[in-house]
Motif scaffolding. Structure first.
Motif, mmCIF file in Angstrom:
data_model
loop_
_atom_site.group_PDB
_atom_site.id
_atom_site.type_symbol
_atom_site.label_atom_id
_atom_site.label_comp_id
_atom_site.label_asym_id
_atom_site.label_seq_id
_atom_site.Cartn_x
_atom_site.Cartn_y
_atom_site.Cartn_z
ATOM 1 N N GLU A 244 0.991 -1.204 0.013
ATOM 2 C CA GLU A 244 0.112 -0.083 -0.070
ATOM 3 C C GLU A 244 0.797 1.166 0.065
ATOM 4 O O GLU A 244 1.508 1.547 1.054
ATOM 5 C CB GLU A 244 -0.832 -0.131 1.192
ATOM 6 N N ALA A 245 0.862 2.152 -1.159
ATOM 7 C CA ALA A 245 1.604 3.051 -1.240
ATOM 8 C C ALA A 245 1.461 4.226 -0.196
ATOM 9 O O ALA A 245 2.442 4.891 0.299
ATOM 10 C CB ALA A 245 1.423 3.725 -2.821
ATOM 11 N N PHE A 246 0.237 4.308 0.164
ATOM 12 C CA PHE A 246 -0.181 5.434 1.124
ATOM 13 C C PHE A 246 0.209 5.287 2.498
ATOM 14 O O PHE A 246 0.114 5.977 3.232
ATOM 15 C CB PHE A 246 -1.642 5.753 1.045
ATOM 16 N N ALA A 247 0.858 3.860 2.661
ATOM 17 C CA ALA A 247 1.079 3.583 3.893
ATOM 18 C C ALA A 247 2.545 4.108 4.283
ATOM 19 O O ALA A 247 3.011 4.202 5.295
ATOM 20 C CB ALA A 247 1.262 1.946 4.094
ATOM 21 N N GLN A 248 3.173 4.630 3.308
ATOM 22 C CA GLN A 248 4.326 5.272 3.247
ATOM 23 C C GLN A 248 4.331 6.946 2.632
ATOM 24 O O GLN A 248 4.665 7.195 1.618
ATOM 25 C CB GLN A 248 5.767 4.683 2.928
ATOM 26 N N PRO A 249 3.407 7.680 3.405
ATOM 27 C CA PRO A 249 2.999 8.881 2.636
ATOM 28 C C PRO A 249 3.955 9.978 2.420
ATOM 29 O O PRO A 249 4.030 10.388 1.526
ATOM 30 C CB PRO A 249 1.877 9.366 3.760
ATOM 31 N N GLU A 250 4.925 10.026 3.265
ATOM 32 C CA GLU A 250 5.885 11.264 2.970
ATOM 33 C C GLU A 250 6.798 10.753 1.932
ATOM 34 O O GLU A 250 7.083 11.601 0.926
ATOM 35 C CB GLU A 250 6.668 11.491 4.118
ATOM 36 N N PHE A 251 7.258 9.420 1.758
ATOM 37 C CA PHE A 251 8.127 8.927 0.757
ATOM 38 C C PHE A 251 7.540 8.885 -0.468
ATOM 39 O O PHE A 251 7.772 9.391 -1.399
ATOM 40 C CB PHE A 251 8.703 7.504 1.116
ATOM 41 N N LEU A 252 6.137 8.687 -0.350
ATOM 42 C CA LEU A 252 5.086 8.381 -1.515
ATOM 43 C C LEU A 252 5.157 10.140 -2.392
ATOM 44 O O LEU A 252 5.243 10.318 -3.459
ATOM 45 C CB LEU A 252 3.919 8.152 -1.593
ATOM 46 N N ARG A 253 4.863 10.866 -1.273
ATOM 47 C CA ARG A 253 4.610 12.344 -1.680
ATOM 48 C C ARG A 253 6.081 12.966 -2.287
ATOM 49 O O ARG A 253 5.823 13.376 -3.486
ATOM 50 C CB ARG A 253 4.352 13.314 -0.461
ATOM 51 N N GLU A 254 7.160 12.583 -1.826
ATOM 52 C CA GLU A 254 8.334 13.265 -2.377
ATOM 53 C C GLU A 254 8.626 12.433 -3.774
ATOM 54 O O GLU A 254 9.067 13.210 -4.619
ATOM 55 C CB GLU A 254 9.500 13.000 -1.303
ATOM 56 N N LEU A 255 8.141 11.141 -3.808
ATOM 57 C CA LEU A 255 8.330 10.552 -5.205
ATOM 58 C C LEU A 255 7.423 11.149 -6.171
ATOM 59 O O LEU A 255 7.861 11.514 -7.562
ATOM 60 C CB LEU A 255 8.161 8.940 -5.096
ATOM 61 N N LEU A 256 5.988 11.475 -5.921
ATOM 62 C CA LEU A 256 5.405 11.904 -6.906
ATOM 63 C C LEU A 256 5.758 13.346 -7.309
ATOM 64 O O LEU A 256 5.475 13.923 -8.158
ATOM 65 C CB LEU A 256 3.879 12.034 -6.163
#
Length: 296
Positions: free
Chosen positions: A130-142
């Motif tokens: 689940e990508a949103f379980a790592q929200p800060e890393f996902l945000r930076e990647l996006l």
């Protein structure tokens, strides 16, 4: 610097969104779906997968293990320090480390290798786990993808904190949103979690006017019946969803992975629906005004 835990990065994917895509698989998921075909993606911790058929019995893994935790490819989790030396010494590839910590920069290095193939239609898909379980890393990647003008699609089970995930949710160009069951009792029974945040987050994505596609795994014996699918249709209607519905028929291809992880595959009741049944399920959604298609 923020690190994320991923399983792997697959290049030249054609089934994870529009065009040719690079798919980044995050590790860790809040759900424990009974039929899960990617059990290696469930835990947020590093794991080892042992493929016995590939083992040549060289015992190189045992020789390099400083904790005496590895015995012929079988890892003692109480002794193991997750150094990965055993897998690194496995000549045959029988022992693999599942999960690695990476930076956004490291992921982008891989993504940008494929940039020339996107041709204005493809892009990056972030899956899981689940990508949103790592929200800060996902945000930076996006954010990094947006700076490079790369299209992004995030696949989610919808079970996450909207407050924590809002920054990433606002950046994603597309969302593939999975729904596993049609009521709270069934959802808890087959996933181990509540359905409430899933429904709330579907509404939240729609309120952001994101391009959302709902996907439903169809598992005969669990949720693969017209009554349950009718309930899911009612949920979608209640959320104001008007997009396409992708029906994904169950397969057991991932069942062997459980043994390779030292676990048991417990979904003995699951069956793959027949072609005739899938046509009936598609009709079930079309009768409720949804455009439904079968994938797989």
């Amino acid at each position: 610097m923020i690190y994320g835990t991923i399983l792997n990065i697959q290049r030249h994917c054609v089934h994870d969104g529009p065009g040719l895509r690079t798919t980044v698989f995050f590790k860790g998921c809040p759900l424990r779906c009974e039929w899960c075909c990617n059990p290696e993606s469930q835990s947020f911790e590093q794991e080892y997968m042992y493929v016995k058929a590939r083992c040549i019995g060289c015992k190189a893994c045992e020789a390099v293990c400083q904790e005496n935790a590895c015995k012929g490819g079988i890892i003692d989790p109480f002794r193991c320090k997750s150094c990965g030396l055993c897998a690194g010494e496995c000549y045959s590839g029988a022992l693999k480390v599942m999960g690695s910590q990476v930076t956004v920069s490291q992921v982008m290095d891989e993504i940008l290798r494929d940039e020339g193939y996107y041709e204005g239609r493809g892009g990056v898909t972030v899956s899981g786990g689940e990508a949103f379980a790592q929200p800060e890393f996902l945000r930076e990647l996006l954010e990094a993808c947006k700076r490079e003008r790369i299209h992004t699609l995030v696949e989610t089970c919808g079970c996450f904190s909207w407050e924590a995930g809002l920054g990433a949710a606002a950046l994603a160009d597309m969302i593939y949103f999975d729904i596993k069951h049609g009521d709270e009792e069934g959802y808890r029974k087959y996933t181990g979690a509540s359905m409430k945040p899933v429904v709330d987050n579907l509404r939240n994505f729609l309120a952001l006017e994101k391009k959302v596609t709902v996907r439903i795994p169809i598992v005969k014996g669990c949720n693969g019946d017209e009554e349950t699918l009718g309930k899911i249709g009612a949920v979608l209607y209640g959320c104001g969803y008007k997009g396409q519905v992708h029906l994904l028929p169950y397969h057991a291809y991932g069942s062997v992975k459980y043994e390779q992880l030292g676990r048991s595959y417990g979904c003995t009741r699951a069956e793959r629906p027949s072609g005739k049944e899938m046509k009936a399920y598609i009709a079930c959604f079309r009768e409720r005004g949804f455009e439904a298609v079968c994938y797989g």
